[in-house]
Design a protein around this motif. Sequence first.
Motif, PDB file in Angstrom:
ATOM      1  N   ASN A  86       0.841  -1.180   0.000  1.00 19.06           N
ATOM      2  CA  ASN A  86       0.000   0.000   0.000  1.00 19.06           C
ATOM      3  C   ASN A  86       0.889   1.248   0.000  1.00 19.06           C
ATOM      4  O   ASN A  86       1.913   1.280   0.664  1.00 19.06           O
ATOM      5  N   ASN A  87       0.487   2.271  -0.718  1.00 17.26           N
ATOM      6  CA  ASN A  87       1.263   3.513  -0.828  1.00 17.26           C
ATOM      7  C   ASN A  87       2.693   3.232  -1.274  1.00 17.26           C
ATOM      8  O   ASN A  87       3.659   3.704  -0.672  1.00 17.26           O
ATOM      9  N   ALA A  88       2.811   2.484  -2.344  1.00 21.47           N
ATOM     10  CA  ALA A  88       4.123   2.079  -2.856  1.00 21.47           C
ATOM     11  C   ALA A  88       4.988   3.268  -3.257  1.00 21.47           C
ATOM     12  O   ALA A  88       6.214   3.153  -3.290  1.00 21.47           O
ATOM     13  N   GLN A  89       4.371   4.403  -3.513  1.00 19.98           N
ATOM     14  CA  GLN A  89       5.132   5.596  -3.899  1.00 19.98           C
ATOM     15  C   GLN A  89       6.000   6.109  -2.760  1.00 19.98           C
ATOM     16  O   GLN A  89       6.920   6.887  -2.975  1.00 19.98           O
ATOM     17  N   MET A  90       5.754   5.644  -1.546  1.00 20.24           N
ATOM     18  CA  MET A  90       6.515   6.096  -0.383  1.00 20.24           C
ATOM     19  C   MET A  90       7.810   5.305  -0.166  1.00 20.24           C
ATOM     20  O   MET A  90       8.597   5.646   0.703  1.00 20.24           O
ATOM     21  N   HIS A 120      -3.427  10.032  -7.361  1.00 25.00           N
ATOM     22  CA  HIS A 120      -1.999  10.363  -7.256  1.00 25.00           C
ATOM     23  C   HIS A 120      -1.380  10.274  -8.641  1.00 25.00           C
ATOM     24  O   HIS A 120      -1.533   9.278  -9.330  1.00 25.00           O
ATOM     25  N   HIS A 121      -0.703  11.325  -9.045  1.00 22.86           N
ATOM     26  CA  HIS A 121      -0.050  11.326 -10.347  1.00 22.86           C
ATOM     27  C   HIS A 121       1.412  10.945 -10.154  1.00 22.86           C
ATOM     28  O   HIS A 121       2.186  11.717  -9.586  1.00 22.86           O
ATOM     29  N   PRO A 122       1.781   9.741 -10.587  1.00 19.58           N
ATOM     30  CA  PRO A 122       3.143   9.270 -10.357  1.00 19.58           C
ATOM     31  C   PRO A 122       4.186  10.132 -11.058  1.00 19.58           C
ATOM     32  O   PRO A 122       4.016  10.500 -12.217  1.00 19.58           O
ATOM     33  N   SER A 123       5.241  10.447 -10.337  1.00 16.76           N
ATOM     34  CA  SER A 123       6.342  11.218 -10.900  1.00 16.76           C
ATOM     35  C   SER A 123       7.181  10.319 -11.806  1.00 16.76           C
ATOM     36  O   SER A 123       7.068   9.096 -11.769  1.00 16.76           O
ATOM     37  N   GLN A 124       8.057  10.927 -12.574  1.00 14.64           N
ATOM     38  CA  GLN A 124       8.922  10.152 -13.458  1.00 14.64           C
ATOM     39  C   GLN A 124       9.848   9.228 -12.660  1.00 14.64           C
ATOM     40  O   GLN A 124      10.007   8.066 -13.034  1.00 14.64           O
ATOM     41  N   PRO A 125      10.458   9.690 -11.549  1.00 11.19           N
ATOM     42  CA  PRO A 125      11.293   8.760 -10.771  1.00 11.19           C
ATOM     43  C   PRO A 125      10.501   7.555 -10.235  1.00 11.19           C
ATOM     44  O   PRO A 125      11.014   6.439 -10.206  1.00 11.19           O
ATOM     45  N   LEU A 126       9.249   7.773  -9.829  1.00 10.31           N
ATOM     46  CA  LEU A 126       8.422   6.661  -9.345  1.00 10.31           C
ATOM     47  C   LEU A 126       8.160   5.669 -10.477  1.00 10.31           C
ATOM     48  O   LEU A 126       8.299   4.461 -10.288  1.00 10.31           O
ATOM     49  N   ILE A 152      18.494   6.542 -11.226  1.00  6.34           N
ATOM     50  CA  ILE A 152      17.288   7.298 -10.899  1.00  6.34           C
ATOM     51  C   ILE A 152      17.590   8.418  -9.912  1.00  6.34           C
ATOM     52  O   ILE A 152      17.189   9.565 -10.099  1.00  6.34           O
ATOM     53  N   ARG A 153      18.311   8.089  -8.836  1.00  5.73           N
ATOM     54  CA  ARG A 153      18.558   9.077  -7.779  1.00  5.73           C
ATOM     55  C   ARG A 153      19.814   9.893  -8.000  1.00  5.73           C
ATOM     56  O   ARG A 153      20.000  10.942  -7.402  1.00  5.73           O
TER      57      ARG A 153
END
Length: 172
Positions: A86-90, A120-126, A152-153
């Motif tokens: 859940n909330n994998a973007q975190m 939630h609009h996923p960012s390019q890094p996500l 990525i980072r």
Amino acid sequence: AIVFEVERGGQVYFVNNNISSIYALASRLKSSLPQMNIQTIHGQENVHKIEKQMSEFVSGNIDVLVCTSIIEVGIDVPNANCIIINNAQMFGLAQLYQMRGRVGRSSRQAHAYLLIPKGHHPSQPLLSRFKSLLENTRLGSGYNISQSDLEIRGGGSLFGYRQSGGSAAVGY
């Protein structure tokens, strides 16, 4: 996904890395799936309770373990072949890779579901993190994951003026 996994005799990790909402989520799952044994565990609980719950999960007495990323360091549970995050973007790429590695430890096909909040609009890094996970599914993909994470980072500045920590004090 939960019903599918349990009906084929497997178990499910449901990762929710927010302790304040973990019990409410477990309660919602219990009311939706009353026939299943759904339990919770997180790192702020008593060590004996964590050991007892993990022992019950390993022995197959728990169908769904709603937990925090505490499972990242993991115990081998061959019967757990589904993970829902859940909330994998975190999570960072390495964390997602580690948690995904908790499932698929047997001959049965494993599944990993990465959930992000509606709207939630996923960012390019996500999106890049998710793409890297999709591309690196083979055993021993850790090196490729670390390379992707570095891309990525970014690598940072080892000797530059923006360096923090002890390396800033080291001269050439």
